[in-house]
Design a protein around this motif. Structure first.
Motif, PDB file in Angstrom:
ATOM      1  N   LEU A  68       1.213   5.712  -7.436  1.00 33.50           N
ATOM      2  CA  LEU A  68      -0.014   6.126  -8.109  1.00 33.50           C
ATOM      3  C   LEU A  68      -0.463   7.530  -7.721  1.00 33.50           C
ATOM      4  O   LEU A  68      -1.428   8.049  -8.300  1.00 33.50           O
ATOM      5  CB  LEU A  68      -1.126   5.112  -7.825  1.00 33.50           C
ATOM      6  CG  LEU A  68      -0.858   3.705  -8.373  1.00 33.50           C
ATOM      7  CD1 LEU A  68      -1.964   2.744  -7.955  1.00 33.50           C
ATOM      8  CD2 LEU A  68      -0.728   3.733  -9.895  1.00 33.50           C
ATOM      9  N   SER A  69       0.217   8.164  -6.777  1.00 35.36           N
ATOM     10  CA  SER A  69      -0.064   9.559  -6.445  1.00 35.36           C
ATOM     11  C   SER A  69       0.814  10.523  -7.247  1.00 35.36           C
ATOM     12  O   SER A  69       0.639  11.737  -7.160  1.00 35.36           O
ATOM     13  CB  SER A  69       0.150   9.813  -4.944  1.00 35.36           C
ATOM     14  OG  SER A  69      -0.816   9.137  -4.176  1.00 35.36           O
ATOM     15  N   ARG A 100       0.833  -1.210   0.000  1.00 36.76           N
ATOM     16  CA  ARG A 100       0.000   0.000   0.000  1.00 36.76           C
ATOM     17  C   ARG A 100       0.868   1.262   0.000  1.00 36.76           C
ATOM     18  O   ARG A 100       0.578   2.230  -0.711  1.00 36.76           O
ATOM     19  CB  ARG A 100      -0.947   0.005   1.202  1.00 36.76           C
ATOM     20  CG  ARG A 100      -1.887   1.200   1.183  1.00 36.76           C
ATOM     21  CD  ARG A 100      -2.917   1.181   2.293  1.00 36.76           C
ATOM     22  NE  ARG A 100      -3.717   2.383   2.221  1.00 36.76           N
ATOM     23  CZ  ARG A 100      -5.021   2.426   1.996  1.00 36.76           C
ATOM     24  NH1 ARG A 100      -5.695   1.293   1.806  1.00 36.76           N
ATOM     25  NH2 ARG A 100      -5.667   3.576   1.956  1.00 36.76           N
ATOM     26  N   ARG A 101       1.933   1.267   0.819  1.00 35.00           N
ATOM     27  CA  ARG A 101       2.831   2.431   0.834  1.00 35.00           C
ATOM     28  C   ARG A 101       3.450   2.665  -0.534  1.00 35.00           C
ATOM     29  O   ARG A 101       3.487   3.800  -1.040  1.00 35.00           O
ATOM     30  CB  ARG A 101       3.941   2.225   1.876  1.00 35.00           C
ATOM     31  CG  ARG A 101       3.534   2.472   3.312  1.00 35.00           C
ATOM     32  CD  ARG A 101       4.748   2.567   4.222  1.00 35.00           C
ATOM     33  NE  ARG A 101       5.555   1.359   4.178  1.00 35.00           N
ATOM     34  CZ  ARG A 101       5.350   0.306   4.966  1.00 35.00           C
ATOM     35  NH1 ARG A 101       4.340   0.301   5.838  1.00 35.00           N
ATOM     36  NH2 ARG A 101       6.148  -0.747   4.896  1.00 35.00           N
ATOM     37  N   ARG A 139      -5.991  -3.276  -4.325  1.00 33.30           N
ATOM     38  CA  ARG A 139      -4.855  -3.628  -5.175  1.00 33.30           C
ATOM     39  C   ARG A 139      -3.640  -4.151  -4.419  1.00 33.30           C
ATOM     40  O   ARG A 139      -2.897  -4.986  -4.958  1.00 33.30           O
ATOM     41  CB  ARG A 139      -4.469  -2.422  -6.042  1.00 33.30           C
ATOM     42  CG  ARG A 139      -3.404  -2.754  -7.053  1.00 33.30           C
ATOM     43  CD  ARG A 139      -3.427  -1.852  -8.247  1.00 33.30           C
ATOM     44  NE  ARG A 139      -2.375  -2.209  -9.196  1.00 33.30           N
ATOM     45  CZ  ARG A 139      -2.240  -1.690 -10.389  1.00 33.30           C
ATOM     46  NH1 ARG A 139      -3.100  -0.795 -10.816  1.00 33.30           N
ATOM     47  NH2 ARG A 139      -1.260  -2.060 -11.186  1.00 33.30           N
ATOM     48  N   PRO A 140      -3.350  -3.711  -3.191  1.00 36.71           N
ATOM     49  CA  PRO A 140      -2.180  -4.278  -2.489  1.00 36.71           C
ATOM     50  C   PRO A 140      -2.238  -5.798  -2.356  1.00 36.71           C
ATOM     51  O   PRO A 140      -1.189  -6.453  -2.319  1.00 36.71           O
ATOM     52  CB  PRO A 140      -2.220  -3.600  -1.121  1.00 36.71           C
ATOM     53  CG  PRO A 140      -2.851  -2.278  -1.399  1.00 36.71           C
ATOM     54  CD  PRO A 140      -3.911  -2.571  -2.430  1.00 36.71           C
ATOM     55  N   LEU A 143     -10.719   8.135  -5.195  1.00 35.65           N
ATOM     56  CA  LEU A 143     -10.787   6.818  -5.829  1.00 35.65           C
ATOM     57  C   LEU A 143      -9.586   5.971  -5.432  1.00 35.65           C
ATOM     58  O   LEU A 143      -9.721   4.782  -5.099  1.00 35.65           O
ATOM     59  CB  LEU A 143     -10.833   6.994  -7.354  1.00 35.65           C
ATOM     60  CG  LEU A 143     -10.865   5.725  -8.204  1.00 35.65           C
ATOM     61  CD1 LEU A 143     -12.133   4.922  -7.933  1.00 35.65           C
ATOM     62  CD2 LEU A 143     -10.765   6.085  -9.686  1.00 35.65           C
ATOM     63  N   LEU A 144      -8.405   6.593  -5.429  1.00 37.91           N
ATOM     64  CA  LEU A 144      -7.179   5.869  -5.081  1.00 37.91           C
ATOM     65  C   LEU A 144      -7.193   5.416  -3.630  1.00 37.91           C
ATOM     66  O   LEU A 144      -6.967   4.234  -3.329  1.00 37.91           O
ATOM     67  CB  LEU A 144      -5.961   6.756  -5.349  1.00 37.91           C
ATOM     68  CG  LEU A 144      -4.594   6.195  -4.940  1.00 37.91           C
ATOM     69  CD1 LEU A 144      -4.258   4.959  -5.754  1.00 37.91           C
ATOM     70  CD2 LEU A 144      -3.507   7.269  -5.103  1.00 37.91           C
TER      71      LEU A 144
END
Length: 354
Positions: free
Chosen positions: A52-53, A45-46, A77-78, A68-69
Motif C-alpha cells: 500500500l506504499s 503489516r510488513r 487491517r493486518p 493515514l496508512l
C-alpha cells in the motif's frame, strides 16, 4: 560477485591469468504480485505496508496517505487480512496458495524451457511484494552468469498497478548493478490465441461438470479507479477485449457472458459494474440464479479469488436470491496455460535464443 558454485571458465582470447567467469546464460524471471510470509499481525503489516506504499497502487500524495496508512490502516487491517489469509492458507506447505501455485508454474515453465534450450537458460521466480524479492533473484541470476534477462510479469493485461510496478522494481534493481545484463520485458498477452484457448478450455470443463448449465458467465477482473482509464491506462479496454475474444471462441451470444470488476478500495469510483453488486442484481432483477464466475486477469488463485470471489461475492449472490454459484479456478499450472506462457516467452527470446 559471481556465484562460485556455477561452472566458470576463462573467456576466449583472454590472458591465461584472467579470472574465470560463469558461462553466459539467458535468465527468464517470472514475477507475481506477492504474498505475506505468514498470517500473523507483523507479517501482514510488513506485506501490506510495502504493497500500500507503492505509488503505482495508491497514488495519493504521501503527505496525506502515509499518516493515514501508518497510523490507522496498518493498525487495523493486518488483523482482518490475516484472518482472510488463514481461511485459504496452505497449511501443509505453510504458505499462501499464490506461493504454492507460482512454484508449480515455475517448475512447469522450467521443464519446458530446459527441454527447448538446455543449459542456455536459467528460470526463476520472484514477487513484487514480499519474498522472494525481485532484487534477490536478479542478483542471483547475474551471479550465475546471466548476461541477458527476460522479465515476465504474470499479468495478461497491462495496468500501472500490476505490470508497470513489477517492471519498475526490476529496473530499480538494475540501477544498482555495476554490470547490467541486457534486458527485455514482455508485452501484455491478453489477446494471445493460446491464452484465450486456455481460458475457453477451463470454461468448457466447468460447464461440462456442472449439474445444470449456468445462466451466465461473469468475467470478474481486478478493478482500478475509473480515473486511471481517463489518464491513459489501457487496462479497462484490454479486459473488455478479453471477454469478447473468449465469447467468440466459445461461440456464445452477448447475453451469455458479462464483464465486471472487483476489489474496490478507497473512496473514489472504480471501474464498473462492481462484481459484488452485479452478481446480486443478476439474481434479483434478471432472475439468473445459476451463474459461473471466472477471473481472467489473475494468473494464479489468490486471496482475491479464493476468499473474495468464493466467499464475499458468492455470499452477495446468494443474498440476492442466487441458488447455484460456480467459481472457475484460475489457469494456475494448467497445461494449456503453461503452453501459452511458454509461447509468449519463446516469442520474446527470439534473437537471443532461436
Amino acid at each position: 560477485m559471481f556465484d562460485t558454485n556455477v561452472p566458470a571458465s576463462c573467456p576466449a582470447h583472454a590472458p591465461k591469468d584472467h579470472p574465470k567467469i560463469p558461462e553466459a546464460k539467458v535468465g527468464i524471471l517470472i514475477s507475481n504480485l506477492g504474498t505475506p510470509d505468514n498470517t500473523d499481525y507483523w507479517s501482514m503489516r510488513r506485506y501490506l505496508g510495502q504493497f500500500l506504499s507503492d505509488r503505482r497502487v495508491i497514488d495519493y500524495s504521501p503527505w496525506i496517505w502515509q499518516p493515514l496508512l501508518q497510523l490507522i490502516i496498518l493498525s487495523k487491517r493486518p488483523f482482518t487480512s490475516g484472518a482472510a489469509y488463514r481461511s485459504i492458507w496452505n497449511e501443509e506447505a505453510d504458505e499462501s496458495p499464490l506461493m504454492t501455485i507460482t512454484k508449480q508454474q515455475h517448475a512447469a515453465i522450467t521443464e519446458t524451457m530446459t527441454a527447448r534450450y538446455g543449459d542456455s537458460v536459467m528460470v526463476d521466480y520472484c514477487m513484487r511484494y514480499g519474498n522472494p524479492s525481485t532484487k534477490s533473484k536478479v542478483r542471483a541470476m547475474i551471479a550465475a552468469g546471466c548476461t541477458k534477462i527476460l522479465f515476465v510479469p504474470l499479468y495478461p493485461h497491462y495496468a500501472g498497478a500490476t505490470s508497470a510496478t513489477a517492471n519498475d522494481e526490476f529496473f530499480r534493481v538494475l540501477m544498482s548493478e555495476k554490470w547490467q545484463p541486457a534486458t527485455r520485458t514482455i508485452a501484455p498477452y491478453f489477446e494471445h490465441p493460446l491464452y484465450i484457448e486456455a481460458l475457453a478450455q477451463s470454461v468448457e470443463r466447468a460447464y461440462a461438470a456442472a449439474d445444470k448449465k449456468p445462466d451466465i458467465l461473469v468475467c470478474s477482473y481486478h478493478g482500478v479507479p475509473e480515473r486511471y482509464l481517463r489518464e491513459g491506462d489501457p487496462y479497462h479496454c484490454q479486459c473488455q477485449k478479453t471477454t469478447r475474444l473468449l465469447k467468440d471462441r466459445l461461440g456464445w451470444g452477448d447475453t451469455a457472458i458479462t464483464t465486471t470488476f472487483q476489489s474496490k478500495f478507497g473512496p473514489e469510483e472504480w471501474l464498473k459494474p462492481y462484481t459484488v453488486k452485479e452478481v446480486a442484481r443478476l439474481a434479483e432483477e434478471d432472475g439468473k440464479t445459476n451463474i459461473a464466475v471466472i477471473a481472467p486477469a489473475f494468473s494464479s488463485d489468490c486471496i482475491e479469488t479464493l476468499e473474495e470471489i468464493n466467499e464475499e461475492i458468492k455470499e452477495s449472490f446468494e443474498e440476492g436470491g442466487g441458488e447455484h454459484f460456480t467459481y472457475i479456478p484460475c489457469l494456475n499450472d494448467d497445461a494449456a496455460h503453461i503452453a501459452a506462457l511458454s509461447a509468449v516467452i519463446e516469442d520474446n527470446l527470439k534473437g537471443w535464443l532461436d
